[in-house]
Design a protein around this motif. Structure first.
Motif, mmCIF file in Angstrom:
data_model
loop_
_atom_site.group_PDB
_atom_site.id
_atom_site.type_symbol
_atom_site.label_atom_id
_atom_site.label_comp_id
_atom_site.label_asym_id
_atom_site.label_seq_id
_atom_site.Cartn_x
_atom_site.Cartn_y
_atom_site.Cartn_z
ATOM 1 N N TRP A 25 0.874 -1.171 0.000
ATOM 2 C CA TRP A 25 0.000 0.000 0.000
ATOM 3 C C TRP A 25 0.909 1.218 0.000
ATOM 4 C CZ3 TRP A 25 -0.324 4.227 3.076
ATOM 5 C CH2 TRP A 25 -1.502 4.970 3.069
ATOM 6 N N GLU A 26 0.698 2.148 -0.942
ATOM 7 C CA GLU A 26 1.565 3.329 -1.043
ATOM 8 C C GLU A 26 0.713 4.564 -1.271
ATOM 9 O OE1 GLU A 26 3.661 6.456 -3.210
ATOM 10 O OE2 GLU A 26 2.248 5.106 -4.137
ATOM 11 N N ALA A 27 1.053 5.639 -0.553
ATOM 12 C CA ALA A 27 0.333 6.900 -0.724
ATOM 13 C C ALA A 27 1.307 8.063 -0.620
ATOM 14 C CB ALA A 27 -0.765 7.038 0.326
ATOM 15 N N PRO A 52 -6.927 -8.748 5.264
ATOM 16 C CA PRO A 52 -7.278 -7.338 5.468
ATOM 17 C C PRO A 52 -6.278 -6.392 4.803
ATOM 18 C CG PRO A 52 -6.501 -8.321 7.515
ATOM 19 C CD PRO A 52 -6.561 -9.414 6.504
ATOM 20 N N GLU A 53 -6.804 -5.310 4.287
ATOM 21 C CA GLU A 53 -5.979 -4.285 3.652
ATOM 22 C C GLU A 53 -6.188 -2.960 4.365
ATOM 23 O OE1 GLU A 53 -5.852 -4.055 -0.557
ATOM 24 O OE2 GLU A 53 -6.558 -6.100 -0.829
ATOM 25 N N LEU A 54 -5.230 -2.075 4.242
ATOM 26 C CA LEU A 54 -5.387 -0.743 4.804
ATOM 27 C C LEU A 54 -6.507 -0.007 4.081
ATOM 28 C CD1 LEU A 54 -2.592 -1.306 6.100
ATOM 29 C CD2 LEU A 54 -2.069 1.072 5.658
ATOM 30 N N PRO A 55 -7.287 0.753 4.813
ATOM 31 C CA PRO A 55 -8.345 1.544 4.170
ATOM 32 C C PRO A 55 -7.747 2.778 3.492
ATOM 33 C CG PRO A 55 -8.295 1.997 6.513
ATOM 34 C CD PRO A 55 -7.281 0.892 6.258
ATOM 35 N N ARG A 84 -2.990 12.167 -3.687
ATOM 36 C CA ARG A 84 -3.608 11.356 -4.746
ATOM 37 C C ARG A 84 -4.097 10.070 -4.095
ATOM 38 N NH1 ARG A 84 -0.094 7.461 -4.761
ATOM 39 N NH2 ARG A 84 2.133 7.808 -4.896
ATOM 40 N N PRO A 85 -4.970 9.327 -4.760
ATOM 41 C CA PRO A 85 -5.437 8.066 -4.165
ATOM 42 C C PRO A 85 -4.282 7.104 -3.894
ATOM 43 C CG PRO A 85 -6.801 8.667 -6.050
ATOM 44 C CD PRO A 85 -5.623 9.615 -6.045
ATOM 45 N N ALA A 86 -4.429 6.307 -2.864
ATOM 46 C CA ALA A 86 -3.423 5.302 -2.517
ATOM 47 C C ALA A 86 -3.353 4.240 -3.616
ATOM 48 C CB ALA A 86 -3.775 4.653 -1.184
ATOM 49 N N HIS A 87 -2.156 3.722 -3.817
ATOM 50 C CA HIS A 87 -1.946 2.622 -4.761
ATOM 51 C C HIS A 87 -1.838 1.331 -3.958
ATOM 52 C CE1 HIS A 87 -1.314 5.323 -8.100
ATOM 53 N NE2 HIS A 87 -0.339 5.946 -7.455
ATOM 54 N N ARG A 88 -2.341 0.248 -4.538
ATOM 55 C CA ARG A 88 -2.268 -1.066 -3.885
ATOM 56 C C ARG A 88 -1.795 -2.103 -4.900
ATOM 57 N NH1 ARG A 88 -6.684 1.523 -1.700
ATOM 58 N NH2 ARG A 88 -6.888 1.336 0.561
ATOM 59 N N TRP A 89 -0.903 -2.985 -4.429
ATOM 60 C CA TRP A 89 -0.435 -4.098 -5.253
ATOM 61 C C TRP A 89 -0.436 -5.354 -4.407
ATOM 62 C CZ3 TRP A 89 2.336 0.493 -4.862
ATOM 63 C CH2 TRP A 89 2.343 1.288 -6.000
ATOM 64 N N ARG A 90 -0.555 -6.472 -5.060
ATOM 65 C CA ARG A 90 -0.531 -7.781 -4.398
ATOM 66 C C ARG A 90 0.506 -8.638 -5.110
ATOM 67 N NH1 ARG A 90 -5.125 -11.329 -1.850
ATOM 68 N NH2 ARG A 90 -5.817 -9.278 -1.190
ATOM 69 N N PHE A 91 1.322 -9.337 -4.322
ATOM 70 C CA PHE A 91 2.359 -10.203 -4.869
ATOM 71 C C PHE A 91 2.326 -11.534 -4.139
ATOM 72 C CE2 PHE A 91 3.820 -5.897 -5.441
ATOM 73 C CZ PHE A 91 4.361 -5.891 -6.716
ATOM 74 N N GLU A 92 2.788 -12.590 -4.800
ATOM 75 C CA GLU A 92 2.942 -13.862 -4.110
ATOM 76 C C GLU A 92 4.409 -14.237 -4.083
ATOM 77 O OE1 GLU A 92 0.763 -16.955 -6.059
ATOM 78 O OE2 GLU A 92 1.750 -16.656 -7.962
ATOM 79 N N SER A 93 4.818 -14.872 -3.014
ATOM 80 C CA SER A 93 6.205 -15.283 -2.851
ATOM 81 C C SER A 93 6.530 -16.445 -3.795
ATOM 82 C CB SER A 93 6.425 -15.720 -1.401
ATOM 83 O OG SER A 93 7.737 -16.156 -1.217
ATOM 84 N N VAL A 94 7.694 -16.355 -4.431
ATOM 85 C CA VAL A 94 8.122 -17.444 -5.309
ATOM 86 C C VAL A 94 9.372 -18.126 -4.763
ATOM 87 C CG1 VAL A 94 7.047 -16.570 -7.391
ATOM 88 C CG2 VAL A 94 9.348 -15.835 -6.821
#
Length: 86
Positions: free
Chosen positions: A7-9, A62-65, A74-84
């Motif tokens: 989560w980045e803002a 759960p994610e940050l609101p 600006r709106p927060a950016h969200r990304w999801r990653f899986e561990s490899v």
């Protein structure tokens, strides 16, 4: 498997410290604790929160609101990653 949420803002001008404290507080108040949590900051009052969870990529975790609109530039950016690899 582990899924990581990022989560980045970017804070509104002059509000970087407030956004950092808001993110710190909200990441501690998630309904359940992640495996790991990291809070980072960068120039231009950007704040990044990474949480790691046990589960597949599409796990319901759960994610940050969104912060109050006057706290961010600006709106927060969200990304999801899986561990490899561990």
């Amino acid at each position: 498997m582990t899924v990581a949420l990022m989560w980045e803002a970017k804070a509104a001008p002059g509000r970087g410290g407030e956004l950092l404290e808001w993110a710190r507080s909200m990441s501690r108040e998630l309904p359940c604790a992640p495996l790991r949590r990291e809070l980072l900051r960068a120039p231009q009052d950007r704040v990044l929160v990474i949480t790691w969870w046990d589960g597949p990529y599409d796990a319901d975790v759960p994610e940050l609101p969104d912060p109050a609109p006057d706290l961010i530039a600006r709106p927060a950016h969200r990304w999801r990653f899986e561990s490899v690899e561990a």
